[in-house]
Design a protein around this motif. Structure first.
Motif, short mmCIF file in Angstrom:
data_model
loop_
_atom_site.label_atom_id
_atom_site.label_comp_id
_atom_site.label_asym_id
_atom_site.label_seq_id
_atom_site.Cartn_x
_atom_site.Cartn_y
_atom_site.Cartn_z
N ILE A 257 0.81 -1.22 0.00
CA ILE A 257 0.00 0.00 0.00
C ILE A 257 0.85 1.28 0.00
CG2 ILE A 257 -1.94 -1.14 1.13
CD1 ILE A 257 -1.15 0.18 3.75
N GLU A 258 2.17 1.11 0.06
CA GLU A 258 3.06 2.27 0.03
C GLU A 258 2.79 3.09 -1.24
OE1 GLU A 258 5.85 4.93 1.29
OE2 GLU A 258 5.24 3.13 2.39
N GLY A 259 2.48 4.35 -1.06
CA GLY A 259 2.26 5.25 -2.19
C GLY A 259 0.86 5.20 -2.78
N MET A 260 -0.01 4.32 -2.28
CA MET A 260 -1.37 4.23 -2.80
C MET A 260 -2.27 5.23 -2.10
SD MET A 260 -1.97 0.10 -3.25
CE MET A 260 -3.45 0.32 -4.27
N ASP A 261 -3.29 5.68 -2.80
CA ASP A 261 -4.30 6.56 -2.22
C ASP A 261 -5.27 5.69 -1.43
OD1 ASP A 261 -6.30 8.32 -1.55
OD2 ASP A 261 -6.83 8.85 -3.62
N LEU A 262 -5.12 5.67 -0.11
CA LEU A 262 -5.93 4.76 0.70
C LEU A 262 -7.40 5.15 0.73
CD1 LEU A 262 -3.60 3.84 3.70
CD2 LEU A 262 -3.95 2.66 1.53
N SER A 263 -7.71 6.37 0.37
CA SER A 263 -9.12 6.76 0.31
C SER A 263 -9.82 6.12 -0.88
CB SER A 263 -9.25 8.29 0.23
OG SER A 263 -8.78 8.77 -1.02
N ARG A 264 -9.04 5.57 -1.82
CA ARG A 264 -9.60 4.90 -2.99
C ARG A 264 -9.09 3.47 -3.10
NH1 ARG A 264 -13.82 6.58 -3.86
NH2 ARG A 264 -13.82 5.65 -5.96
N GLU B 131 -7.63 4.81 8.72
CA GLU B 131 -8.36 5.14 7.50
C GLU B 131 -8.51 3.93 6.57
OE1 GLU B 131 -4.01 6.07 6.34
OE2 GLU B 131 -5.24 5.70 8.12
N LEU B 132 -7.94 2.81 6.95
CA LEU B 132 -7.91 1.64 6.08
C LEU B 132 -9.31 1.09 5.86
CD1 LEU B 132 -5.36 0.31 4.85
CD2 LEU B 132 -5.59 -1.47 6.58
N ASP B 133 -9.64 0.85 4.60
CA ASP B 133 -10.91 0.23 4.20
C ASP B 133 -10.62 -1.25 3.95
OD1 ASP B 133 -13.20 -0.67 2.96
OD2 ASP B 133 -13.15 0.74 1.30
N TRP B 134 -11.25 -2.14 4.70
CA TRP B 134 -10.94 -3.57 4.55
C TRP B 134 -12.17 -4.44 4.73
CZ3 TRP B 134 -11.40 -6.94 8.81
CH2 TRP B 134 -11.57 -6.32 10.06
N LYS B 135 -12.12 -5.60 4.12
CA LYS B 135 -13.20 -6.58 4.23
C LYS B 135 -12.61 -7.99 4.20
CE LYS B 135 -17.22 -4.20 2.24
NZ LYS B 135 -18.31 -4.34 1.26
#
Length: 343
Positions: free
Chosen positions: A179-186, A226-230
């Motif tokens: 997830i390094e460098g990823m837009d975690l909101s998306r 802020e992590l979105d996970w399932k």
């Protein structure tokens, strides 16, 4: 100095395309998988294995014609032996591999252990989360083979370790790299576990609950609020209702929402067909068709330092004659009657 035999259990996989059908037959003849009387189970196993063999052979064709699970497990065995010997040089450790549905099977490994002549045997399933269909099946098969071979040695058993610190740390590190460098909101993290028929869980199997514990432990370790996970479930077979939501449905949902995906195979510690083909090829294609902007797959923990060190630490704490979780006692709520530590 005590001689200790550590036995690592895993599913196993065909070592050639010709072995695919007999491997599948062994799988579906397992009473923990097909819960029918033996004569009916024999007929069902013959039917399913013959029908599924061509599809499975195509899958293993992507992997060079055989499963990589045995060499992966051999690498873990070598790493674990080094870790145990370094941590406890007083005792001698020999690591053995026991596969449930293809070679080396229980009867073969039992004979190897008996020839070694250990003072103690330590049974370690490479399934972090306990299920009646995996760890329980492997352990029952081992005990049957050991009884037949008159292998009577004090034995310690690790039943599960869904919250083992090394496992959690290893997967947290692997996710952080992805997830390094990823837009975690998306971006959404999918913890994909092998599926299980809902009726098995309803009957008291703790697998789903333990999957949830592992996923929660990893998220807490990451400390990214802020992590979105399932959590989702892959590899559904047959007409029964399986655990939900399915991984393919969650991939489609992420595409519809315009979310990138990072997918982690949370129930597997080694690479095999369900990671290298199902996740890396089939689900990657589904993600592309579904409009997922970026699709990344987290590696299994394999021989990562944290995982191997954590497993070694648990092994060193096991007590001969006892069945123990990685936490040292029963962790499953009382409603799970299939827990290895159920009274």
């Amino acid at each position: 100095m005590a001689r200790k035999a550590v036995v690592l259990f895993n599913l196993g996989g065909p070592d050639s395309l010709e072995a695919v059908q007999p491997f599948l037959y062994n799988l579906f003849m397992d009473p923990a998988i097909i819960r029918l009387p033996k004569p009916l189970r024999f007929l069902v196993a013959k039917l399913i294995s013959s029908r599924r063999a061509p599809v499975a052979q195509e899958i293993y064709g992507h992997l060079g014609g055989s499963s990589p699970l045995l060499p992966q497990t051999e690498a873990q065995a070598a790493a674990l032996k080094t870790a145990l010997s370094d941590s406890n040089p007083v005792d001698e450790y020999e690591i053995f591999i026991c596969m449930r549905y293809w070679h080396p099977l229980s009867a073969q490994t039992v004979q190897s252990v008996k020839s070694y002549g250990p003072d103690e045997i330590i049974l370690v399933p490479l399934y972090p989360q306990y299920s009646s269909t995996t760890s329980a099946s492997s352990l029952a098969d081992w005990h049957g083979a050991a009884k037949s071979a008159q292998l009577e040695v004090p034995t310690a058993t690790l039943c599960c370790y869904p919250l083992e610190n090394g496992l959690i740390s290893a997967y947290s590190t692997l996710i952080a790299e992805k997830i390094e460098g990823m837009d975690l909101s998306r971006t959404r993290i999918l913890f994909s576990a092998h599926g299980l028929p809902q009726k098995i869980v309803d009957a008291g199997d703790p697998y789903q609950w333990q999957i949830e514990q592992t996923a929660t432990g990893i998220v807490e370790k990451l400390a990214r609020p802020e992590l979105d996970w399932k959590i989702c479930y892959q590899s559904r077979v047959g007409p029964l209702k399986w655990l939900q939501p399915s991984t393919d449905d969650e991939i489609a949902a992420a595409g519809a929402a315009g979310l990138s995906l990072v997918i982690l195979p949370i129930a597997f510690v080694s690479e095999h067909s369900e990671t290298l083909v199902e996740l890396d090829i089939e689900y990657a294609e589904l993600a592309k068709k579904s409009g997922v902007p970026h699709y990344k797959r987290v590696d299994t923990v394999g021989v990562s330092d944290d995982f191997i060190a954590g497993l070694a630490d648990v092994v060193l704490r096991l007590t001969p004659g006892a069945v123990t979780s990685g936490q040292g006692g029963r962790i499953c709520p009382g409603k799970f009657s299939d827990c290895a530590l159920a009274s």
